[in-house]
Design a protein around this motif. Structure first.
Motif, PDB file in Angstrom:
ATOM      1  N   GLU A  12       0.800  -1.222   0.000  1.00 30.22           N
ATOM      2  CA  GLU A  12       0.000   0.000   0.000  1.00 30.22           C
ATOM      3  C   GLU A  12       0.832   1.271   0.000  1.00 30.22           C
ATOM      4  OE1 GLU A  12       0.956  -0.725   4.322  1.00 30.22           O
ATOM      5  OE2 GLU A  12       0.298  -1.996   2.665  1.00 30.22           O
ATOM      6  N   CYS A  13       0.235   2.288  -0.560  1.00 32.01           N
ATOM      7  CA  CYS A  13       0.630   3.683  -0.350  1.00 32.01           C
ATOM      8  C   CYS A  13      -0.389   4.296   0.609  1.00 32.01           C
ATOM      9  CB  CYS A  13       0.603   4.470  -1.648  1.00 32.01           C
ATOM     10  SG  CYS A  13       1.781   3.959  -2.906  1.00 32.01           S
ATOM     11  N   VAL A  14       0.073   5.195   1.454  1.00 35.43           N
ATOM     12  CA  VAL A  14      -0.828   5.879   2.394  1.00 35.43           C
ATOM     13  C   VAL A  14      -0.459   7.356   2.436  1.00 35.43           C
ATOM     14  CG1 VAL A  14      -1.647   6.033   4.769  1.00 35.43           C
ATOM     15  CG2 VAL A  14      -1.080   3.799   3.803  1.00 35.43           C
ATOM     16  N   ALA A  15      -1.458   8.220   2.314  1.00 32.20           N
ATOM     17  CA  ALA A  15      -1.246   9.647   2.523  1.00 32.20           C
ATOM     18  C   ALA A  15      -1.343   9.917   4.023  1.00 32.20           C
ATOM     19  CB  ALA A  15      -2.289  10.460   1.767  1.00 32.20           C
ATOM     20  N   ASP A  16      -0.237  10.341   4.623  1.00 28.57           N
ATOM     21  CA  ASP A  16      -0.212  10.665   6.052  1.00 28.57           C
ATOM     22  C   ASP A  16      -0.604  12.129   6.219  1.00 28.57           C
ATOM     23  OD1 ASP A  16       0.628   8.116   6.841  1.00 28.57           O
ATOM     24  OD2 ASP A  16       2.737   8.622   6.507  1.00 28.57           O
ATOM     25  N   ILE A  17      -1.731  12.359   6.886  1.00 24.58           N
ATOM     26  CA  ILE A  17      -2.278  13.704   7.039  1.00 24.58           C
ATOM     27  C   ILE A  17      -2.103  14.144   8.486  1.00 24.58           C
ATOM     28  CG2 ILE A  17      -4.323  15.146   6.791  1.00 24.58           C
ATOM     29  CD1 ILE A  17      -5.420  12.926   4.889  1.00 24.58           C
ATOM     30  N   GLN A  26      -1.343  19.087   6.703  1.00 26.25           N
ATOM     31  CA  GLN A  26      -0.101  18.804   6.002  1.00 26.25           C
ATOM     32  C   GLN A  26      -0.151  17.339   5.567  1.00 26.25           C
ATOM     33  OE1 GLN A  26       2.493  21.005   5.329  1.00 26.25           O
ATOM     34  NE2 GLN A  26       1.120  22.588   6.123  1.00 26.25           N
ATOM     35  N   VAL A  27       0.068  17.080   4.287  1.00 25.05           N
ATOM     36  CA  VAL A  27      -0.026  15.727   3.743  1.00 25.05           C
ATOM     37  C   VAL A  27       1.360  15.269   3.308  1.00 25.05           C
ATOM     38  CG1 VAL A  27      -1.144  14.229   2.056  1.00 25.05           C
ATOM     39  CG2 VAL A  27      -2.352  16.244   2.947  1.00 25.05           C
ATOM     40  N   TYR A  28       1.726  14.054   3.748  1.00 27.74           N
ATOM     41  CA  TYR A  28       3.024  13.490   3.419  1.00 27.74           C
ATOM     42  C   TYR A  28       2.845  12.112   2.785  1.00 27.74           C
ATOM     43  CZ  TYR A  28       4.558  17.069   6.736  1.00 27.74           C
ATOM     44  OH  TYR A  28       4.768  18.262   7.382  1.00 27.74           O
ATOM     45  N   ILE A  62       1.643  11.254  -4.040  1.00 28.77           N
ATOM     46  CA  ILE A  62       2.455  10.057  -3.787  1.00 28.77           C
ATOM     47  C   ILE A  62       3.135   9.585  -5.065  1.00 28.77           C
ATOM     48  CG2 ILE A  62       2.345   7.637  -3.119  1.00 28.77           C
ATOM     49  CD1 ILE A  62       0.091   8.421  -1.163  1.00 28.77           C
ATOM     50  N   ARG A  63       2.405   9.586  -6.179  1.00 29.25           N
ATOM     51  CA  ARG A  63       2.987   9.142  -7.444  1.00 29.25           C
ATOM     52  C   ARG A  63       4.184  10.013  -7.827  1.00 29.25           C
ATOM     53  NH1 ARG A  63       0.974   5.960 -11.637  1.00 29.25           N
ATOM     54  NH2 ARG A  63      -1.122   5.871 -10.689  1.00 29.25           N
ATOM     55  N   ASP A  64       4.046  11.332  -7.685  1.00 25.88           N
ATOM     56  CA  ASP A  64       5.144  12.247  -8.016  1.00 25.88           C
ATOM     57  C   ASP A  64       6.338  12.031  -7.091  1.00 25.88           C
ATOM     58  OD1 ASP A  64       3.585  13.300 -10.016  1.00 25.88           O
ATOM     59  OD2 ASP A  64       3.069  15.144  -8.923  1.00 25.88           O
ATOM     60  N   HIS A  65       6.051  11.798  -5.814  1.00 23.31           N
ATOM     61  CA  HIS A  65       7.112  11.536  -4.835  1.00 23.31           C
ATOM     62  C   HIS A  65       7.912  10.291  -5.225  1.00 23.31           C
ATOM     63  CE1 HIS A  65       9.015  10.810  -0.926  1.00 23.31           C
ATOM     64  NE2 HIS A  65       8.458   9.618  -0.907  1.00 23.31           N
ATOM     65  N   LEU A  66       7.228   9.217  -5.544  1.00 30.38           N
ATOM     66  CA  LEU A  66       7.900   7.973  -5.910  1.00 30.38           C
ATOM     67  C   LEU A  66       8.675   8.131  -7.216  1.00 30.38           C
ATOM     68  CD1 LEU A  66       4.993   5.548  -5.002  1.00 30.38           C
ATOM     69  CD2 LEU A  66       7.192   5.697  -3.813  1.00 30.38           C
ATOM     70  N   PRO A  83      -5.621   5.607  -0.006  1.00 28.73           N
ATOM     71  CA  PRO A  83      -5.662   5.365   1.443  1.00 28.73           C
ATOM     72  C   PRO A  83      -5.011   6.506   2.221  1.00 28.73           C
ATOM     73  CG  PRO A  83      -5.026   3.360   0.284  1.00 28.73           C
ATOM     74  CD  PRO A  83      -5.037   4.463  -0.732  1.00 28.73           C
ATOM     75  N   SER A  84      -5.561   6.796   3.389  1.00 23.10           N
ATOM     76  CA  SER A  84      -5.019   7.878   4.206  1.00 23.10           C
ATOM     77  C   SER A  84      -5.032   7.509   5.676  1.00 23.10           C
ATOM     78  CB  SER A  84      -5.819   9.167   3.985  1.00 23.10           C
ATOM     79  OG  SER A  84      -7.152   9.022   4.455  1.00 23.10           O
ATOM     80  N   ALA A  85      -4.121   8.129   6.399  1.00 18.75           N
ATOM     81  CA  ALA A  85      -4.056   7.991   7.856  1.00 18.75           C
ATOM     82  C   ALA A  85      -3.902   9.399   8.416  1.00 18.75           C
ATOM     83  CB  ALA A  85      -2.889   7.111   8.264  1.00 18.75           C
TER      84      ALA A  85
END
Length: 310
Positions: A12-17, A26-28, A62-66, A83-85
């Protein structure tokens, strides 16, 4: 001898908010498997991440980060939100967590066979996607070595006994397993991490690694145990430390020619000096990561500089 790894990560990828009182969100980019793919790519290896990303702002972030590290992202075409946390901190610093995570990964055909496959975390326990991950690992293990990190998230593991069974199935399919002492305490309350690692080793892997935060890490191999201390560093935060440790492990194993089907038998008879070197590289990756904010693992130059300071 394999030194540049062609890695497939499934997970998984997860957006950490992060939500603070009176401040904008702030989203990481995050997610343990995504962090491992990113970390291995930063160390100069080829990395493909098979995952799910929604057609939303978090997915694009996330896609741009990777892609910035050279990770090739493959998805199954699902269009569910990324997905987000979310972690909300009150004015006293107390944290409350909210997860919005679905994992419905469908089978995806690959255009090439990787040298090595890594998986773990939510992707291996959360259905219905976990069944797809398990089937992929079972299919690929005849042509690639396998690594696994349970990366336990208690809120998302579901029934405890069922989760333990899934974890143990993944352990048995793997050549390299890494877990934190906190992971093992949740899975097997009150049992010594070293004894759990020995039991896991007997189930199939060639090496089982246990991270212990500031107390360093150990490896259990057929010849016994090898331990290293944590590298001295000023800790900013521990986000992504375990994933950086995993990336450093894979990087070092590849440099010793211990991954891929050609390296599998050598891995099963690895000597203590080599295991120590692998642990040093992994610990150095973790030390660089905790010394700066977020899941920001080192590139190869930064890793070598950290090792030189030891």
């Amino acid at each position: 001898m394999l030194d540049r790894l062609d890695l497939l990560v499934i997970g998984e990828c997860v957006a950490d908010i992060v939500r603070l009182p009176g401040a904008p969100d702030q989203v990481y980019p995050g997610g343990s498997p995504a962090n491992v793919a990113y970390g291995v790519a930063r160390l100069g290896h080829g990395a493909t991440l098979l995952t799910q990303l929604g057609p939303d702002d978090n997915g694009r972030l996330i896609r741009d980060h990777l892609a910035g590290a050279g990770v090739e992202v493959r998805t199954d075409g699902a269009t569910a939100p990324t997905p987000s946390a979310a972690v909300t901190l009150d004015r006293a610093g107390r944290a409350a967590y909210t997860f919005e995570i679905t994992w419905t990964l469908a089978p995806v055909s690959l255009d090439r066979t990787p040298h090595h496959v890594h998986t773990g975390s939510i992707a291996t326990v959360r259905e219905p996607g976990a069944a797809t991950v398990l089937a992929a690992v079972e299919s690929l293990r005849t042509s690639a070595t396998i690594s696994y990190d349970p990366n336990v998230r208690p809120e998302l593991m579901g029934d405890h006994d069922a989760a333990v069974r899934k974890v143990e199935r993944c352990v048995a399919l793997s050549d390299v397993v890494k877990a934190s002492d906190e992971d093992l305490e949740w899975l097997y309350p009150g049992q010594e991490p070293e004894r759990v690692a020995e039991r896991w080793l007997a189930a199939g892997p060639a090496v089982v690694l246990v991270t212990r935060g500031g107390d360093g890490a150990l490896a259990v191999v057929p010849g016994g145990q090898v331990a290293v201390e944590a590298l001295p560093t000023v800790v900013v935060d521990t986000v992504g430390a375990g994933d950086a440790f995993m990336s450093g492990t894979l990087h070092a194993l590849a440099s010793h020619g211990l991954l891929g089907t050609d390296g599998r038998e050598r891995l099963r008879s690895v000597d203590r000096a080599t295991v120590t070197d692998v642990l040093r590289h992994a610990a150095a990756c973790a030390a660089v990561t905790v010394a700066r904010s977020g899941a920001n693992p080192p590139d190869e130059t930064e890793l070598e500089a950290a090792l030189a300071r030891c």
